[in-house]
Design an enzyme around this catalytic site. Structure first.
Site, PDB file in Angstrom:
ATOM      1  N   HIS A 147       0.869  -1.204   0.000  1.00 57.00           N
ATOM      2  CA  HIS A 147       0.000   0.000   0.000  1.00 57.00           C
ATOM      3  C   HIS A 147       0.893   1.238   0.000  1.00 57.00           C
ATOM      4  O   HIS A 147       1.496   1.580   1.010  1.00 57.00           O
ATOM      5  CB  HIS A 147      -0.904   0.012   1.238  1.00 57.00           C
ATOM      6  CG  HIS A 147      -1.871   1.165   1.247  1.00 57.00           C
ATOM      7  ND1 HIS A 147      -3.234   0.993   1.404  1.00 57.00           N
ATOM      8  CD2 HIS A 147      -1.690   2.510   1.117  1.00 57.00           C
ATOM      9  CE1 HIS A 147      -3.831   2.163   1.378  1.00 57.00           C
ATOM     10  NE2 HIS A 147      -2.912   3.109   1.199  1.00 57.00           N
ATOM     11  N   HIS A 193       1.532   5.388  -1.690  1.00 57.16           N
ATOM     12  CA  HIS A 193       1.176   6.559  -2.499  1.00 57.16           C
ATOM     13  C   HIS A 193       2.458   7.123  -3.091  1.00 57.16           C
ATOM     14  O   HIS A 193       3.327   7.587  -2.354  1.00 57.16           O
ATOM     15  CB  HIS A 193       0.481   7.620  -1.642  1.00 57.16           C
ATOM     16  CG  HIS A 193      -0.786   7.118  -1.046  1.00 57.16           C
ATOM     17  ND1 HIS A 193      -2.000   7.208  -1.698  1.00 57.16           N
ATOM     18  CD2 HIS A 193      -1.042   6.474   0.123  1.00 57.16           C
ATOM     19  CE1 HIS A 193      -2.945   6.657  -0.948  1.00 57.16           C
ATOM     20  NE2 HIS A 193      -2.386   6.198   0.163  1.00 57.16           N
ATOM     21  N   LYS A 227      -9.276  -0.270  -6.068  1.00 59.30           N
ATOM     22  CA  LYS A 227      -9.307   0.391  -4.763  1.00 59.30           C
ATOM     23  C   LYS A 227     -10.644   1.080  -4.543  1.00 59.30           C
ATOM     24  O   LYS A 227     -11.091   1.883  -5.356  1.00 59.30           O
ATOM     25  CB  LYS A 227      -8.171   1.428  -4.696  1.00 59.30           C
ATOM     26  CG  LYS A 227      -8.115   2.229  -3.404  1.00 59.30           C
ATOM     27  CD  LYS A 227      -7.688   1.383  -2.214  1.00 59.30           C
ATOM     28  CE  LYS A 227      -7.866   2.112  -0.895  1.00 59.30           C
ATOM     29  NZ  LYS A 227      -6.706   2.830  -0.446  1.00 59.30           N
ATOM     30  N   HIS A 247     -10.493   1.246   1.594  1.00 59.03           N
ATOM     31  CA  HIS A 247     -10.309   2.250   2.642  1.00 59.03           C
ATOM     32  C   HIS A 247     -11.550   2.118   3.527  1.00 59.03           C
ATOM     33  O   HIS A 247     -12.627   2.589   3.151  1.00 59.03           O
ATOM     34  CB  HIS A 247     -10.190   3.658   2.052  1.00 59.03           C
ATOM     35  CG  HIS A 247      -9.942   4.697   3.101  1.00 59.03           C
ATOM     36  ND1 HIS A 247      -8.726   5.335   3.258  1.00 59.03           N
ATOM     37  CD2 HIS A 247     -10.734   5.167   4.094  1.00 59.03           C
ATOM     38  CE1 HIS A 247      -8.792   6.158   4.293  1.00 59.03           C
ATOM     39  NE2 HIS A 247     -10.008   6.071   4.821  1.00 59.03           N
ATOM     40  N   HIS A 250      -4.664  -0.502   5.784  1.00 64.74           N
ATOM     41  CA  HIS A 250      -4.205   0.293   6.941  1.00 64.74           C
ATOM     42  C   HIS A 250      -5.142   0.205   8.136  1.00 64.74           C
ATOM     43  O   HIS A 250      -5.725   1.200   8.555  1.00 64.74           O
ATOM     44  CB  HIS A 250      -3.959   1.762   6.538  1.00 64.74           C
ATOM     45  CG  HIS A 250      -4.963   2.390   5.620  1.00 64.74           C
ATOM     46  ND1 HIS A 250      -6.311   2.310   5.830  1.00 64.74           N
ATOM     47  CD2 HIS A 250      -4.813   3.118   4.480  1.00 64.74           C
ATOM     48  CE1 HIS A 250      -6.947   2.944   4.868  1.00 64.74           C
ATOM     49  NE2 HIS A 250      -6.055   3.447   4.035  1.00 64.74           N
ATOM     50  N   ASP A 282       1.416   2.645   3.522  1.00 64.76           N
ATOM     51  CA  ASP A 282       0.547   3.810   3.326  1.00 64.76           C
ATOM     52  C   ASP A 282       1.376   5.091   3.382  1.00 64.76           C
ATOM     53  O   ASP A 282       0.878   6.138   3.813  1.00 64.76           O
ATOM     54  CB  ASP A 282      -0.591   3.848   4.353  1.00 64.76           C
ATOM     55  CG  ASP A 282      -1.661   4.879   3.999  1.00 64.76           C
ATOM     56  OD1 ASP A 282      -1.735   5.265   2.830  1.00 64.76           O
ATOM     57  OD2 ASP A 282      -2.397   5.297   4.917  1.00 64.76           O
ATOM     58  N   HIS A 324       2.941  14.581   1.701  1.00 71.04           N
ATOM     59  CA  HIS A 324       2.331  15.891   1.429  1.00 71.04           C
ATOM     60  C   HIS A 324       3.392  16.902   1.822  1.00 71.04           C
ATOM     61  O   HIS A 324       3.977  16.773   2.909  1.00 71.04           O
ATOM     62  CB  HIS A 324       1.097  16.133   2.304  1.00 71.04           C
ATOM     63  CG  HIS A 324      -0.079  15.265   1.975  1.00 71.04           C
ATOM     64  ND1 HIS A 324      -0.949  15.544   0.940  1.00 71.04           N
ATOM     65  CD2 HIS A 324      -0.547  14.138   2.549  1.00 71.04           C
ATOM     66  CE1 HIS A 324      -1.898  14.615   0.897  1.00 71.04           C
ATOM     67  NE2 HIS A 324      -1.674  13.756   1.864  1.00 71.04           N
ATOM     68  N   ALA A 371      -4.129  14.850   5.223  1.00 73.65           N
ATOM     69  CA  ALA A 371      -3.878  13.612   5.969  1.00 73.65           C
ATOM     70  C   ALA A 371      -2.818  12.797   5.253  1.00 73.65           C
ATOM     71  O   ALA A 371      -2.880  12.628   4.038  1.00 73.65           O
ATOM     72  CB  ALA A 371      -5.163  12.804   6.063  1.00 73.65           C
TER      73      ALA A 371
HETATM   74  C1  NCD Z   1      -3.572   9.105   1.939  1.00 69.30           C
HETATM   75  C2  NCD Z   1      -3.132  10.162   0.917  1.00 69.30           C
HETATM   76  O1  NCD Z   1      -2.693  11.225   1.312  1.00 69.30           O
HETATM   77  O2  NCD Z   1      -3.213   9.877  -0.271  1.00 69.30           O
HETATM   78  N1  NCD Z   1      -3.612   9.731   3.239  1.00 69.30           N
HETATM   79  C3  NCD Z   1      -3.565   9.097   4.439  1.00 69.30           C
HETATM   80  O3  NCD Z   1      -3.713   9.772   5.468  1.00 69.30           O
HETATM   81  N2  NCD Z   1      -3.350   7.802   4.543  1.00 69.30           N
HETATM   82  C4  NCD Z   1      -4.862   8.511   1.541  1.00 69.30           C
HETATM   83  C5  NCD Z   1      -5.286   7.309   2.354  1.00 69.30           C
HETATM   84  O4  NCD Z   1      -4.729   6.230   2.238  1.00 69.30           O
HETATM   85  O5  NCD Z   1      -6.213   7.469   3.164  1.00 69.30           O
HETATM   86 ZN    ZN Z   2      -3.316   5.082   1.570  1.00 70.44          ZN
END
Ligand code: NCD
Ligand code: ZN
Length: 353
Positions: A19, A21, A105, A142, A180, A253, A257, A269
């Site tokens: 998992h 991003h 997803k 999710h 997660h 996860d 950011h 988040a």
């Molecule tokens: C993730 C994101 O920023 O893409 N953020 C997070 O807090 N985990 C999205 C997600 O998996 O909820």
């Molecule tokens: Zn995620």
């Protein structure tokens, strides 16, 4: 796996991140090496803006990722399809059969970053679930309800009861990864489910409880979704991750950011854990006296669940304290990421040779 307690050295099968991003563009180029230098494969989340919902978008995104992998590094991005109210069963089936999509997803609409185009009611895509069940395509979830009347700390447990249980009654053969997980409720649910149901566990949910967000002030670096819960939930997650049960496996996860996006009146988040992820998990398994179970959690159970071959390469971890830097620089000085564990000392280091 080889553990030498005297030398404080572990050699384990190369891990995968189930998992992740990776984002896109410049940011992707900056964060990708942190994952690709350690993990052999990763399930890449499709929550870009616009989301990765078509075969063409996934193919193009994969190409951009592949062309950004540092030279000499072997890394395979595993692409996922973003489900919307209008997702087409035919497209998903074609994408899965062609090997473009490894999974799909499900973001409940407005549950997290870039989920506005997610699914507003699971019943809207019954035919998609039916197809996925028939072809064995994993559904990655999710798992949070978005009803603002439900307390944010109860949204995962409410999702299991209100959405996941009925979904699995309708589609008992559907392969599901509850992503997660953050609660004892989710641990119990996955444990008592069939082998078609699994869960990923992040490193940060093994280390922090909800107090981390309010420690001496508002700490956006520890804000992620699902939000960290009470201590007893964290302890249940640590027990699950180190249990040796194949239904629990690694998914960081890692969700970068830029600092300015986190530190705002409405901060994003996500916790950027990729740079020290395996070290962070190793710390937990060491503290729990379960280093002998790290390899199955990080490098085997996920591949087995997805029906993929185990990696043949290995990495070596050495017990050697090191300080995690305060920032992970991007192009300009005013623009940076804060890695998980910033300013802390971790006890496990990845050996360079
Ligand atoms: C993730 C994101 O920023 O893409 N953020 C997070 O807090 N985990 C999205 C997600 O998996 O909820
Ligand atoms: Zn995620």
């Amino acid at each position: 796996m080889n553990i030498d307690p005297e030398l404080g050295k572990i050699t384990l099968r190369q891990p995968d991140d189930w998992h992740l991003h990776l984002r896109d563009g410049e940011l992707m180029k900056h964060v990708l090496p942190a994952t690709a230098s350690i993990f052999r494969r990763a399930i890449v989340m499709p929550n870009l803006n616009p989301p990765i919902a078509s075969i063409q978008a996934a193919n193009e995104y994969r190409k951009r990722i592949l062309s950004s992998i540092p030279k000499g590094v072997s890394f395979t991005p595993l692409m996922t399809a973003y489900l919307t109210d209008n997702s087409s069963s035919a497209v998903l089936e074609k994408g899965y059969r062609e090997g473009v999509f490894v999974a799909a997803k499900l973001y409940p609409a407005n549950s997290t970053t870039n989920s506005e185009e997610g699914v507003s009611d699971l019943r809207n895509i019954d035919s998609v679930f039916e197809t996925m069940e028939r072809i064995g395509m994993p559904l990655l979830i999710h798992g949070e309800v978005t009803d603002t009347e439900i307390d944010i700390f109860d949204r995962e447990a409410a999702f299991i009861e209100r959405c996941l249980v009925p979904l699995l009654v309708s589609f008992p053969e559907l392969k599901v990864v509850l992503e997660h997980i953050t609660t004892e409720d989710a641990v119990q649910f996955v444990k008592q489910s069939s082998s078609k149901i699994a869960a990923t566990i992040t490193a940060h949910h093994l280390h922090i409880n909800r107090n981390a967000m309010f420690n001496g002030g508002l700490r956006s670096d520890f804000y992620c979704l699902p939000v960290a819960k009470r201590e007893h939930h964290r302890l249940a997650l640590r027990k699950a991750a180190t249990s040796g049960l194949p239904c629990f496996f690694l998914g960081t996860d890692s969700a970068p950011h830029e600092r300015r996006m986190k530190e705002s009146s409405c901060g994003c988040a996500g916790i950027f854990s990729a740079p020290f992820a395996i070290q962070s998990y190793a710390e937990v398994f060491d503290q729990e006296g379960a280093l002998d179970r790290l390899e199955s959690f990080s490098s085997e159970f996920g591949a087995i669940f997805y029906g993929m071959p185990l990696n043949q390469s290995s990495i070596t971890l050495i017990k050697k304290p090191h300080l995690v830097p305060d920032v992970y620089p991007l192009k300009s000085e005013s623009n940076f990421l804060v890695p998980f564990h910033a300013g802390e000392t971790l006890n496990w280091t990845v050996s360079e040779q």
